[in-house]
Write a protein that holds these residues in place. Structure first.
Motif, short mmCIF file in Angstrom:
data_model
loop_
_atom_site.label_atom_id
_atom_site.label_comp_id
_atom_site.label_asym_id
_atom_site.label_seq_id
_atom_site.Cartn_x
_atom_site.Cartn_y
_atom_site.Cartn_z
N LEU A 314 0.82 -1.20 0.00
CA LEU A 314 0.00 0.00 0.00
C LEU A 314 0.86 1.26 0.00
O LEU A 314 0.60 2.20 -0.76
CB LEU A 314 -0.91 -0.01 1.22
N ALA A 315 1.90 1.28 0.83
CA ALA A 315 2.77 2.46 0.90
C ALA A 315 3.47 2.69 -0.44
O ALA A 315 3.57 3.83 -0.91
CB ALA A 315 3.80 2.28 2.01
N THR A 316 3.95 1.62 -1.04
CA THR A 316 4.62 1.75 -2.34
C THR A 316 3.65 2.29 -3.39
O THR A 316 4.00 3.15 -4.21
CB THR A 316 5.17 0.38 -2.78
N SER A 317 2.42 1.80 -3.36
CA SER A 317 1.42 2.27 -4.32
C SER A 317 1.10 3.75 -4.11
O SER A 317 0.99 4.51 -5.09
CB SER A 317 0.14 1.42 -4.16
N LEU A 318 0.98 4.19 -2.86
CA LEU A 318 0.68 5.59 -2.59
C LEU A 318 1.81 6.50 -3.06
O LEU A 318 1.56 7.59 -3.60
CB LEU A 318 0.42 5.79 -1.09
N VAL A 319 3.05 6.09 -2.87
CA VAL A 319 4.18 6.89 -3.34
C VAL A 319 4.16 6.97 -4.86
O VAL A 319 4.41 8.04 -5.44
CB VAL A 319 5.51 6.29 -2.83
N ARG A 320 3.83 5.87 -5.49
CA ARG A 320 3.81 5.85 -6.95
C ARG A 320 2.75 6.78 -7.53
O ARG A 320 2.94 7.35 -8.62
CB ARG A 320 3.56 4.43 -7.46
N VAL A 321 1.63 6.98 -6.81
CA VAL A 321 0.57 7.83 -7.35
C VAL A 321 0.68 9.28 -6.91
O VAL A 321 -0.23 10.07 -7.16
CB VAL A 321 -0.83 7.28 -6.99
N GLY A 322 1.79 9.64 -6.22
CA GLY A 322 2.01 11.05 -6.00
C GLY A 322 2.24 11.53 -4.60
O GLY A 322 2.38 12.74 -4.37
N VAL A 323 2.26 10.64 -3.60
CA VAL A 323 2.57 11.08 -2.24
C VAL A 323 4.02 11.54 -2.18
O VAL A 323 4.93 10.78 -2.57
CB VAL A 323 2.32 9.94 -1.23
N THR A 324 4.25 12.74 -1.68
CA THR A 324 5.58 13.35 -1.83
C THR A 324 6.36 13.53 -0.55
O THR A 324 7.51 13.96 -0.60
CB THR A 324 5.43 14.74 -2.50
N ASP A 325 5.80 13.22 0.60
CA ASP A 325 6.59 13.33 1.83
C ASP A 325 6.07 12.35 2.86
O ASP A 325 4.99 11.74 2.71
CB ASP A 325 6.59 14.76 2.38
N SER A 326 6.82 12.19 3.95
CA SER A 326 6.50 11.18 4.95
C SER A 326 5.20 11.48 5.69
O SER A 326 4.43 10.58 6.04
CB SER A 326 7.65 11.04 5.95
N SER A 327 4.91 12.76 5.94
CA SER A 327 3.68 13.12 6.65
C SER A 327 2.45 12.76 5.82
O SER A 327 1.46 12.22 6.35
CB SER A 327 3.66 14.61 6.97
N GLU A 328 2.50 13.04 4.54
CA GLU A 328 1.38 12.71 3.67
C GLU A 328 1.20 11.20 3.56
O GLU A 328 0.07 10.69 3.55
CB GLU A 328 1.61 13.32 2.28
N LEU A 329 2.32 10.47 3.51
CA LEU A 329 2.23 9.02 3.44
C LEU A 329 1.64 8.46 4.73
O LEU A 329 0.77 7.58 4.69
CB LEU A 329 3.61 8.41 3.19
N ALA A 330 2.09 8.97 5.86
CA ALA A 330 1.56 8.49 7.15
C ALA A 330 0.05 8.69 7.22
O ALA A 330 -0.70 7.80 7.62
CB ALA A 330 2.25 9.20 8.31
#
Length: 508
Positions: A314-330
């Motif tokens: 899930l984290a890898t997928s979110l980064v791939r679709v445009g999450v740009t920093d750790s706070s947004e990913l969290a």
């Protein structure tokens, strides 16, 4: 629940003291009630062994405080309370309490008993400056159905004692699958925690929900369907207020996400599709020594332990679709874990009626204790008890809600469902009680409250209604009168409260 009810509950405790002055156990119970009235809601996290209780508690706290390994501390009931500075105290079964050292290792709090045998420790109290603990005291309990009888007995004695109300106001009960032992425990908690009211005061959690779908990206959707089936068909409808799926490991990892972990997910997201899909096909493949990725094996194992394969995908997928920093990913991972829904449920169902739950604990406990006293000596205390039970409207709401959940209300069909909602069965907020959207316009809220009040007053006054129906309608009417007063629209000569405020801009 008004401050008047809390004050009367405190006065009831004091009125009982002289009657029980020769009973040390009773006085200790009264002391606990005084503490209970002064402190936040007590919310216990319970479930069978390996259900993920400590992991979920850490997610709720937003810090890795509760031990999640199989150490001796997981065999002891552990309280987490608000404190200005961190502290750990072991309360012994006999003898004075002992302070324990506060230390952290690898970002996690380490609770060590030193030379204290776990069997000699009644409970551990952790004081911690977490904002969450200002409004709720969290309690981690040993696993139900443990291979060790002593471990299971600790949880049973704390949550479902034989001769007293439960020490917890409400519980979050974790289950990986629905077992007869889950149903048995929840039934015992309902009967013990609620006393004669038999109020349902638990939320079921389908824990490790990502495993339901074998770690696929859509695992939580599959888990939601399973949770709904358990609630609808598994015999839980009269035992819990709902069943929610939560991926606890993902929630804990997300709430404590480090920058280095975000960087590792970026590295995974940068892989080509073929290499990435092959790497994430299973936990074994992901941690192979020769995996084709610029992350060493130790780093990959740490990621797996912290997030599980579902969280990594899930984290890898979110980064791939445009999450740009750790706070947004969290934030994105927390949203996908089911934790936000659980926190909202706790807020609506438990924190919203925390004072009522405290008063109920007082009335149930004092009623049991006064049974030991000659009634002729306890006339004043018994009168106070009866008055509080009759006048505390929150207790009447819980009683009606309980009858609806148990299928034994004086009201039937749509009226029963509507009554349950209006007394707070789906949440204690105004719009939740009225069945309106959270962003409903104030005028619409006021109109709905007025219409419902008129309808239920008519039901209560109907010549066809028998006494139990009139009493139930009366509880609903009183709830609606409070709502109508709270949301009453201002008159033309009376500005809304949020328009003019004393001492606002321009006030001298």
């Amino acid at each position: 629940m008004t401050s008047t009810a809390l004050r009367e509950a405190a006065e009831l405790v004091e009125a009982a003291r002289p009657l029980l002055r020769d009973d040390p156990d009773a006085l200790a119970a009264l002391d606990d009630l005084d503490r209970r009235l002064a402190e936040p809601l007590r919310l216990a996290v319970a479930g069978i062994v390996k259900a993920g209780k400590s992991t979920l508690l850490n997610a709720l706290l937003g810090e890795r405080i509760a031990p999640t390994d199989a150490g001796e501390c997981t065999r002891i009931v552990t309280w987490y309370r608000w404190a200005d500075t961190p502290s750990i105290t072991a309360h012994l079964t006999s003898g004075p309490a002992r302070k324990l050292p506060v230390r952290r290792a690898n970002g996690q709090l380490v609770i060590g008993l030193g030379d204290l045998p776990a069997a000699d420790v009644d409970r551990i109290e952790v004081g911690w400056p977490s904002a969450v603990l200002r409004s709720v005291t969290l309690i981690d309990t040993p696993g139900i159905e443990s291979l060790s009888h002593d471990v299971s007995a600790r949880s049973a004695a704390f949550l479902v004692p034989d001769d007293a109300p439960s020490s917890a106001d409400a519980i979050v009960y974790l289950m990986r699958h629905l077992h007869p032992s889950d149903l048995g425990f929840l039934e015992a908690f309902r009967d013990t925690a609620a006393g004669a009211a038999r109020t349902v005061n638990a939320i079921g959690v389908l824990s490790r929900a990502d495993e339901v779908g074998s770690g696929r990206i859509d695992s939580l959707l599959s888990a939601s369907r399973v949770a709904a089936r358990y609630e609808r068909e598994g015999g839980l409808d009269s035992l819990v207020l709902g069943v929610l799926p939560v991926a606890g490991l993902l929630a804990e990892g997300a709430r404590t996400l480090r920058q280095s972990e975000y960087d590792a997910f970026r590295t995974l997201a940068a892989l080509g599709r073929h290499e990435r899909e092959r790497l994430l096909v299973s936990s074994d493949r992901f941690t192979r020594p020769d995996a084709p990725v610029d992350l060493d094996q130790a780093t990959r194992r740490r990621l797996l332990a912290r997030f599980g394969i579902y969280g990594i995908r899930l984290a890898t997928s979110l980064v791939r679709v445009g999450v740009t920093d750790s706070s947004e990913l969290a934030a994105g991972l927390v949203e996908q874990s089911g934790l936000v829904e659980l926190e909202g449920f706790v807020e609506r169902q438990f924190r919203g009626r925390a004072d009522t739950l405290k008063v109920r604990a007082v009335t149930d406990t004092v009623e049991r204790l006064l049974a030991r006293v000659d009634p002729d000596r306890a006339t004043d205390a018994l009168a106070r008890l009866e008055k509080l039970q009759a006048s505390a409207h929150g207790l009447q709401e819980l009683g009606l809600l309980s009858r609806v959940r148990l299928g034994t209300p004086p009201l039937t069909g749509p009226d029963a469902a509507a009554a349950a909602r209006l007394v707070g069965g789906t949440g204690t907020g105004v719009t939740e009680r009225l069945g309106l959207p959270a962003d409903a316009a104030p005028a619409d809220v006021a109109a709905a409250a007025g219409a419902e009040l008129e309808r239920w007053r008519a039901k209560a006054a109907s010549p066809l209604a028998d006494r139990p129906v009139r009493d139930a309608c009366g509880v609903v009417v009183r709830s609606l009168e409070a709502l109508a007063s709270e949301v009453a629209a201002p008159t033309a000569d009376e500005p809304a409260a949020d328009v003019v405020a004393a001492g606002g801009p321009g006030q001298g």
